[in-house]
Scaffold this motif. Structure first.
Motif, PDB file in Angstrom:
ATOM      1  N   ALA A  84     -39.247  15.102  47.255  1.00  0.00           N
ATOM      2  CA  ALA A  84     -39.275  14.465  48.572  1.00  0.00           C
ATOM      3  C   ALA A  84     -38.633  15.360  49.636  1.00  0.00           C
ATOM      4  CB  ALA A  84     -38.556  13.120  48.516  1.00  0.00           C
ATOM      5  N   GLY A  85     -38.210  16.562  49.232  1.00  0.00           N
ATOM      6  CA  GLY A  85     -37.589  17.490  50.168  1.00  0.00           C
ATOM      7  C   GLY A  85     -36.117  17.221  50.418  1.00  0.00           C
ATOM      8  N   SER A  86     -35.524  16.308  49.664  1.00  0.00           N
ATOM      9  CA  SER A  86     -34.117  15.959  49.858  1.00  0.00           C
ATOM     10  C   SER A  86     -33.209  16.868  49.041  1.00  0.00           C
ATOM     11  CB  SER A  86     -33.876  14.507  49.438  1.00  0.00           C
ATOM     12  OG  SER A  86     -34.565  13.624  50.294  1.00  0.00           O
ATOM     13  N   ILE A  87     -32.077  17.202  49.639  1.00  0.00           N
ATOM     14  CA  ILE A  87     -31.045  17.973  48.950  1.00  0.00           C
ATOM     15  C   ILE A  87     -29.990  16.989  48.437  1.00  0.00           C
ATOM     16  CG2 ILE A  87     -31.499  20.046  50.334  1.00  0.00           C
ATOM     17  CD1 ILE A  87     -28.969  19.393  51.985  1.00  0.00           C
ATOM     18  N   PRO A  88     -29.081  17.416  47.576  1.00  0.00           N
ATOM     19  CA  PRO A  88     -28.057  16.491  47.074  1.00  0.00           C
ATOM     20  C   PRO A  88     -27.276  15.768  48.168  1.00  0.00           C
ATOM     21  CG  PRO A  88     -28.104  18.440  45.705  1.00  0.00           C
ATOM     22  CD  PRO A  88     -29.035  18.713  46.877  1.00  0.00           C
ATOM     23  N   LEU A  89     -27.055  16.415  49.298  1.00  0.00           N
ATOM     24  CA  LEU A  89     -26.328  15.784  50.402  1.00  0.00           C
ATOM     25  C   LEU A  89     -27.084  14.560  50.939  1.00  0.00           C
ATOM     26  CD1 LEU A  89     -23.810  15.865  52.200  1.00  0.00           C
ATOM     27  CD2 LEU A  89     -25.056  17.433  53.717  1.00  0.00           C
ATOM     28  N   ASN A 134     -28.072  19.426  58.702  1.00  0.00           N
ATOM     29  CA  ASN A 134     -29.321  19.403  59.465  1.00  0.00           C
ATOM     30  C   ASN A 134     -30.579  19.574  58.614  1.00  0.00           C
ATOM     31  OD1 ASN A 134     -28.214  19.033  62.073  1.00  0.00           O
ATOM     32  ND2 ASN A 134     -27.618  21.177  62.107  1.00  0.00           N
ATOM     33  N   CYS A 135     -30.439  19.743  57.298  1.00  0.00           N
ATOM     34  CA  CYS A 135     -31.613  19.904  56.426  1.00  0.00           C
ATOM     35  C   CYS A 135     -32.456  18.636  56.476  1.00  0.00           C
ATOM     36  CB  CYS A 135     -31.184  20.146  54.979  1.00  0.00           C
ATOM     37  SG  CYS A 135     -30.758  21.827  54.624  1.00  0.00           S
ATOM     38  N   LYS A 136     -33.710  18.787  56.805  1.00  0.00           N
ATOM     39  CA  LYS A 136     -34.593  17.618  56.866  1.00  0.00           C
ATOM     40  C   LYS A 136     -35.463  17.544  55.621  1.00  0.00           C
ATOM     41  CE  LYS A 136     -34.527  17.050  61.764  1.00  0.00           C
ATOM     42  NZ  LYS A 136     -35.232  16.995  63.007  1.00  0.00           N
ATOM     43  N   ASN A 137     -35.640  16.321  55.131  1.00  0.00           N
ATOM     44  CA  ASN A 137     -36.521  16.110  53.987  1.00  0.00           C
ATOM     45  C   ASN A 137     -37.963  15.931  54.477  1.00  0.00           C
ATOM     46  OD1 ASN A 137     -36.594  13.436  54.946  1.00  0.00           O
ATOM     47  ND2 ASN A 137     -35.154  12.709  53.404  1.00  0.00           N
ATOM     48  N   LEU A 138     -38.881  15.639  53.582  1.00  0.00           N
ATOM     49  CA  LEU A 138     -40.288  15.518  53.970  1.00  0.00           C
ATOM     50  C   LEU A 138     -40.545  14.344  54.911  1.00  0.00           C
ATOM     51  CD1 LEU A 138     -42.070  16.403  50.593  1.00  0.00           C
ATOM     52  CD2 LEU A 138     -41.612  17.886  52.568  1.00  0.00           C
ATOM     53  N   ALA A 139     -39.641  13.380  54.926  1.00  0.00           N
ATOM     54  CA  ALA A 139     -39.749  12.249  55.860  1.00  0.00           C
ATOM     55  C   ALA A 139     -39.181  12.615  57.238  1.00  0.00           C
ATOM     56  CB  ALA A 139     -39.026  11.030  55.300  1.00  0.00           C
ATOM     57  N   PRO A 147     -29.450  14.493  56.286  1.00  0.00           N
ATOM     58  CA  PRO A 147     -28.431  13.645  55.665  1.00  0.00           C
ATOM     59  C   PRO A 147     -27.725  12.744  56.685  1.00  0.00           C
ATOM     60  CG  PRO A 147     -28.359  15.813  54.681  1.00  0.00           C
ATOM     61  CD  PRO A 147     -29.313  15.899  55.859  1.00  0.00           C
ATOM     62  N   LEU A 148     -27.512  13.241  57.897  1.00  0.00           N
ATOM     63  CA  LEU A 148     -26.915  12.419  58.947  1.00  0.00           C
ATOM     64  C   LEU A 148     -27.819  11.232  59.265  1.00  0.00           C
ATOM     65  CD1 LEU A 148     -24.877  11.741  61.159  1.00  0.00           C
ATOM     66  CD2 LEU A 148     -26.016  13.441  62.614  1.00  0.00           C
ATOM     67  N   ALA A 149     -29.115  11.476  59.368  1.00  0.00           N
ATOM     68  CA  ALA A 149     -30.061  10.384  59.633  1.00  0.00           C
ATOM     69  C   ALA A 149     -30.060   9.369  58.494  1.00  0.00           C
ATOM     70  CB  ALA A 149     -31.467  10.942  59.849  1.00  0.00           C
ATOM     71  N   GLU A 150     -29.941   9.846  57.259  1.00  0.00           N
ATOM     72  CA  GLU A 150     -29.885   8.923  56.118  1.00  0.00           C
ATOM     73  C   GLU A 150     -28.645   8.037  56.213  1.00  0.00           C
ATOM     74  OE1 GLU A 150     -32.297   8.326  54.265  1.00  0.00           O
ATOM     75  OE2 GLU A 150     -33.423  10.149  53.894  1.00  0.00           O
ATOM     76  N   ALA A 151     -27.518   8.613  56.606  1.00  0.00           N
ATOM     77  CA  ALA A 151     -26.297   7.821  56.769  1.00  0.00           C
ATOM     78  C   ALA A 151     -26.482   6.778  57.873  1.00  0.00           C
ATOM     79  CB  ALA A 151     -25.106   8.732  57.084  1.00  0.00           C
TER      80      ALA A 151
END
Length: 183
Positions: free
Chosen positions: A76-81, A109-114, A118-122
């Motif tokens: 999904a393009g997500s990193i552990p963070l 600032n790493c963005k996943n495929l969505a 990580p800041l946005a996920e929080a």
């Protein structure tokens, strides 16, 4: 050499927090075998540990893996963070961002495929404490970059900060130098 079954057991041990099993895997197969272990969704041992908040295992693994594993992306393009932020594990996000050999605040600032960092996920999980901490580290990194460019507080009176959330909303704030506050 670790078999697919051995790697699957490692990932389960990371998911469920069985540090002894993780240590036995490393002793038996070597730390380099950690990097080849992925589940069907591309998650690594670090994804599993960070998603489930196992700080003891993270502390054990970080010095043993290549720093690239901290920004290794799953399917999904997500990193552990991303996983640590999504699941609200403050101590884990701190360890990841502050790990001296890692990418530091740049990983925020790493963005996943969505298209989410990580800041946005929080923010999406309504985790204010984590979002504020991540934002402070980003601002700290920006401050460090300004210091490297030899900009001092005397050169700057007000700093305008804009932070965009996952929904495209923008928060603005003005930071004044301490010199302005005393006037």
């Amino acid at each position: 050499m670790a078999t697919a079954e051995d790697k699957e057991e490692l990932l389960l041990s990371c998911r469920y927090g069985d540090i002894e099993e993780v240590q036995q895997f490393v002793v038996k197969f070597g730390a380099e075998s950690l990097e080849g272990a992925r589940d069907e969704n591309g998650n690594t041992a670090l994804h599993m540990v960070c998603a489930n908040g196992h700080g003891d295992i993270l502390d054990y693994l970080l010095p043993k893996v290549k720093p690239d594993l901290l920004i290794c992306r799953n399917n999904a393009g997500s990193i552990p963070l991303h996983w640590a932020a999504l699941n609200k594990h403050l101590s884990i996000i701190k360890r990841l961002v502050e790990y001296p050999d890692g990418p530091g605040p740049l990983s925020i600032n790493c963005k996943n495929l969505a298209g989410r960092s990580p800041l946005a996920e929080a923010e999406l999980s309504e985790w204010e404490e984590g979002a504020l901490w991540l934002t402070s580290k980003m601002q700290s990194e920006d401050s460090n970059n300004e210091a490297e460019e030899e900009i001092s507080a005397d050169d700057v009176r007000d700093i305008e900060v804009e932070i965009q959330d996952a929904d495209g909303g923008v928060a603005r704030m003005t930071l004044s130098s301490s010199k302005d506050k005393s006037s």
